[in-house]
Design a protein around this motif. Structure first.
Motif, PDB file in Angstrom:
ATOM      1  N   ARG A  80       0.807  -1.224   0.000  1.00  0.00           N
ATOM      2  CA  ARG A  80       0.000   0.000   0.000  1.00  0.00           C
ATOM      3  C   ARG A  80       0.844   1.280   0.000  1.00  0.00           C
ATOM      4  O   ARG A  80       0.525   2.215  -0.752  1.00  0.00           O
ATOM      5  CB  ARG A  80      -0.947   0.007   1.203  1.00  0.00           C
ATOM      6  CG  ARG A  80      -1.885   1.220   1.238  1.00  0.00           C
ATOM      7  CD  ARG A  80      -2.741   1.214   2.480  1.00  0.00           C
ATOM      8  NE  ARG A  80      -3.580   0.031   2.512  1.00  0.00           N
ATOM      9  CZ  ARG A  80      -4.179  -0.415   3.617  1.00  0.00           C
ATOM     10  NH1 ARG A  80      -3.986   0.213   4.770  1.00  0.00           N
ATOM     11  NH2 ARG A  80      -4.949  -1.485   3.569  1.00  0.00           N
ATOM     12  N   PRO A  81       1.915   1.390   0.819  1.00  0.00           N
ATOM     13  CA  PRO A  81       2.722   2.623   0.752  1.00  0.00           C
ATOM     14  C   PRO A  81       3.291   2.885  -0.640  1.00  0.00           C
ATOM     15  O   PRO A  81       3.323   4.030  -1.099  1.00  0.00           O
ATOM     16  CB  PRO A  81       3.844   2.350   1.769  1.00  0.00           C
ATOM     17  CG  PRO A  81       3.263   1.348   2.709  1.00  0.00           C
ATOM     18  CD  PRO A  81       2.390   0.476   1.874  1.00  0.00           C
ATOM     19  N   THR A  82       3.733   1.822  -1.321  1.00  0.00           N
ATOM     20  CA  THR A  82       4.254   1.979  -2.682  1.00  0.00           C
ATOM     21  C   THR A  82       3.159   2.452  -3.628  1.00  0.00           C
ATOM     22  O   THR A  82       3.385   3.334  -4.467  1.00  0.00           O
ATOM     23  CB  THR A  82       4.824   0.636  -3.187  1.00  0.00           C
ATOM     24  OG1 THR A  82       5.814   0.170  -2.268  1.00  0.00           O
ATOM     25  CG2 THR A  82       5.445   0.799  -4.564  1.00  0.00           C
ATOM     26  N   ILE A  83       1.971   1.883  -3.500  1.00  0.00           N
ATOM     27  CA  ILE A  83       0.842   2.279  -4.351  1.00  0.00           C
ATOM     28  C   ILE A  83       0.512   3.748  -4.134  1.00  0.00           C
ATOM     29  O   ILE A  83       0.288   4.503  -5.096  1.00  0.00           O
ATOM     30  CB  ILE A  83      -0.388   1.395  -4.057  1.00  0.00           C
ATOM     31  CG1 ILE A  83      -0.129  -0.050  -4.476  1.00  0.00           C
ATOM     32  CG2 ILE A  83      -1.624   1.932  -4.767  1.00  0.00           C
ATOM     33  CD1 ILE A  83      -1.240  -1.012  -4.079  1.00  0.00           C
ATOM     34  N   VAL A  84       0.484   4.181  -2.872  1.00  0.00           N
ATOM     35  CA  VAL A  84       0.134   5.573  -2.567  1.00  0.00           C
ATOM     36  C   VAL A  84       1.170   6.537  -3.142  1.00  0.00           C
ATOM     37  O   VAL A  84       0.824   7.561  -3.751  1.00  0.00           O
ATOM     38  CB  VAL A  84      -0.005   5.769  -1.042  1.00  0.00           C
ATOM     39  CG1 VAL A  84      -0.181   7.251  -0.703  1.00  0.00           C
ATOM     40  CG2 VAL A  84      -1.191   4.971  -0.514  1.00  0.00           C
ATOM     41  N   ILE A  85       2.450   6.209  -2.968  1.00  0.00           N
ATOM     42  CA  ILE A  85       3.510   7.089  -3.477  1.00  0.00           C
ATOM     43  C   ILE A  85       3.422   7.218  -5.000  1.00  0.00           C
ATOM     44  O   ILE A  85       3.493   8.325  -5.556  1.00  0.00           O
ATOM     45  CB  ILE A  85       4.905   6.547  -3.075  1.00  0.00           C
ATOM     46  CG1 ILE A  85       5.106   6.660  -1.556  1.00  0.00           C
ATOM     47  CG2 ILE A  85       6.013   7.297  -3.812  1.00  0.00           C
ATOM     48  CD1 ILE A  85       5.118   8.076  -1.035  1.00  0.00           C
ATOM     49  N   LYS A 126      -2.557  12.832   5.367  1.00  0.00           N
ATOM     50  CA  LYS A 126      -3.589  12.842   6.403  1.00  0.00           C
ATOM     51  C   LYS A 126      -4.347  11.529   6.468  1.00  0.00           C
ATOM     52  O   LYS A 126      -4.698  11.040   7.544  1.00  0.00           O
ATOM     53  CB  LYS A 126      -4.563  13.996   6.161  1.00  0.00           C
ATOM     54  CG  LYS A 126      -4.001  15.364   6.472  1.00  0.00           C
ATOM     55  CD  LYS A 126      -5.070  16.437   6.344  1.00  0.00           C
ATOM     56  CE  LYS A 126      -4.515  17.798   6.759  1.00  0.00           C
ATOM     57  NZ  LYS A 126      -5.556  18.868   6.663  1.00  0.00           N
ATOM     58  N   VAL A 127      -4.606  10.932   5.292  1.00  0.00           N
ATOM     59  CA  VAL A 127      -5.439   9.726   5.243  1.00  0.00           C
ATOM     60  C   VAL A 127      -4.637   8.463   5.567  1.00  0.00           C
ATOM     61  O   VAL A 127      -5.047   7.650   6.388  1.00  0.00           O
ATOM     62  CB  VAL A 127      -6.103   9.591   3.857  1.00  0.00           C
ATOM     63  CG1 VAL A 127      -6.860   8.274   3.745  1.00  0.00           C
ATOM     64  CG2 VAL A 127      -7.056  10.766   3.605  1.00  0.00           C
ATOM     65  N   ASN A 128      -3.474   8.301   4.897  1.00  0.00           N
ATOM     66  CA  ASN A 128      -2.713   7.049   5.025  1.00  0.00           C
ATOM     67  C   ASN A 128      -1.379   7.197   5.760  1.00  0.00           C
ATOM     68  O   ASN A 128      -0.642   6.214   5.890  1.00  0.00           O
ATOM     69  CB  ASN A 128      -2.439   6.465   3.623  1.00  0.00           C
ATOM     70  CG  ASN A 128      -3.698   6.007   2.945  1.00  0.00           C
ATOM     71  OD1 ASN A 128      -4.470   5.240   3.522  1.00  0.00           O
ATOM     72  ND2 ASN A 128      -3.929   6.455   1.722  1.00  0.00           N
ATOM     73  N   GLN A 129      -1.046   8.400   6.173  1.00  0.00           N
ATOM     74  CA  GLN A 129       0.245   8.647   6.809  1.00  0.00           C
ATOM     75  C   GLN A 129       1.409   8.280   5.908  1.00  0.00           C
ATOM     76  O   GLN A 129       2.486   7.905   6.364  1.00  0.00           O
ATOM     77  CB  GLN A 129       0.350   7.869   8.146  1.00  0.00           C
ATOM     78  CG  GLN A 129      -0.722   8.210   9.158  1.00  0.00           C
ATOM     79  CD  GLN A 129      -0.722   9.662   9.557  1.00  0.00           C
ATOM     80  OE1 GLN A 129       0.333  10.235   9.824  1.00  0.00           O
ATOM     81  NE2 GLN A 129      -1.886  10.286   9.611  1.00  0.00           N
ATOM     82  N   VAL A 130       1.180   8.353   4.591  1.00  0.00           N
ATOM     83  CA  VAL A 130       2.215   8.077   3.587  1.00  0.00           C
ATOM     84  C   VAL A 130       2.267   9.253   2.638  1.00  0.00           C
ATOM     85  O   VAL A 130       1.230   9.690   2.117  1.00  0.00           O
ATOM     86  CB  VAL A 130       1.924   6.787   2.807  1.00  0.00           C
ATOM     87  CG1 VAL A 130       2.988   6.561   1.736  1.00  0.00           C
ATOM     88  CG2 VAL A 130       1.860   5.588   3.738  1.00  0.00           C
TER      89      VAL A 130
END
Length: 307
Positions: free
Chosen positions: A222-227, A300-304
């Protein structure tokens, strides 16, 4: 900390890690020379640029070129086409590499896995000119593979490349085909970093393969997807020039004309350097605002976030 102390701390760090600074120096020089120094010329967007007078000698006109662009006949068409292609590409092209990476990650036969990776990576190394040429060959009304199949099934050939309603679909799906394998590499790397013990625990709890993909693999990347989503949205208005220009013709211009091609026509062909600089600057500012906004929302939403 005073300025003197900060300077001495920097000098100590430079002496201690000089090899690392030397390693990154060419990259820094590249960005300074080719990305930051050219920003000096952005001021012509606010001037009536006259080549004989140079950038500094040309008279200031303020926001005249921006107002002209906002009031022009092409403004809404350019915005609609640019956003339409970008959103279409984001909706289709962004999830496909994720799905492909998840599928490849589940393949257990190493030989077959390498074969799939090679087949899906290969189109990335084709130039844009070659890809567009292939698209035109496949979609040719007379001898193209697609229209040959349509005629074999009793249908009428479709002139795909000259019909405006087909342009965005052809542009997006040809891009997905070319880039999905290459884009999946970073997701495969993220999947490789997931702790195998999480899968073992899920198996013990009776989780199926799909449940492990949904509850272990997807949260893990998920962090990779968000970035990557932030980076993609940050270039939402940056539809590439080369491919659009190669696929564009007078018959599909209604849906293929985007900001980058308009800048080319105005600046290079029309020699309206100040006006085209203003249009390009507007495009870059919109992308910059989108990047800041999406990055803040993601934080704000995912802390990423990127920073």
């Amino acid at each position: 900390m005073t300025v003197t102390k900060r300077r001495s701390a920097f000098v100590r760090a430079l002496r201690k890690h000089w090899q690392l600074y030397l390693l990154i120096a060419p990259v820094v020089v590249y960005f300074l020379v080719f990305h930051y120094w050219p920003m000096y010329g952005v001021q012509i967007a606010f001037k009536n640029f006259i080549a004989t007078k140079g950038i500094w000698g040309s008279p200031w006109v303020g926001f005249k070129h921006f107002e002209r662009f906002f009031e022009s006949y092409f403004f809404w068409r350019l915005i609609r086409n640019t956003l339409g292609i970008s959103l279409y590409e984001l909706a289709v092209g962004f999830p496909v590499p994720i799905i492909l990476a998840l599928m490849i990650n589940e393949v257990r036969l190493k030989g077959y896995r390498k074969f799939v990776q090679t087949v899906t990576y290969a189109p990335h190394f084709l130039s844009t000119v070659v890809v567009v040429g292939m698209v035109m060959m496949f979609l040719s009304p007379n001898s193209g593979l697609v229209n040959t199949a349509i005629k074999a099934l009793g249908g009428e050939p479709i002139p795909f490349m000259t019909q405006p309603e087909w342009f965005k679909t052809i542009y997006v799906f040809s891009g997905v085909w070319q880039q999905m394998g290459w884009s999946s590499i970073i997701y495969l790397a993220a999947l490789a970093g997931i702790d195998p013990q999480l899968h073992e625990a899920a198996r013990v709890d009776g989780a199926s393969r799909m449940q492990r993909i949904w509850h272990v693999n997807l949260p893990g990347i998920r962090p990779t997807i968000v970035i990557l989503l932030i980076l993609n949205i940050g270039t939402l208005m940056g539809v590439g020039f080369e491919k659009v220009f190669l696929m564009q013709n007078s018959l599909n211009n209604e849906s293929s004309d985007v900001i980058s091609t308009y800048v080319y026509r105005s600046g290079i062909l029309g020699a309206q350097y100040s006006f085209s600089a203003a249009v390009g600057l507007f495009n870059s500012l919109v992308n910059f605002i989108l990047l800041l906004t999406v990055n803040r929302i993601a934080k704000k939403v995912n802390q990423v976030s990127l920073w």
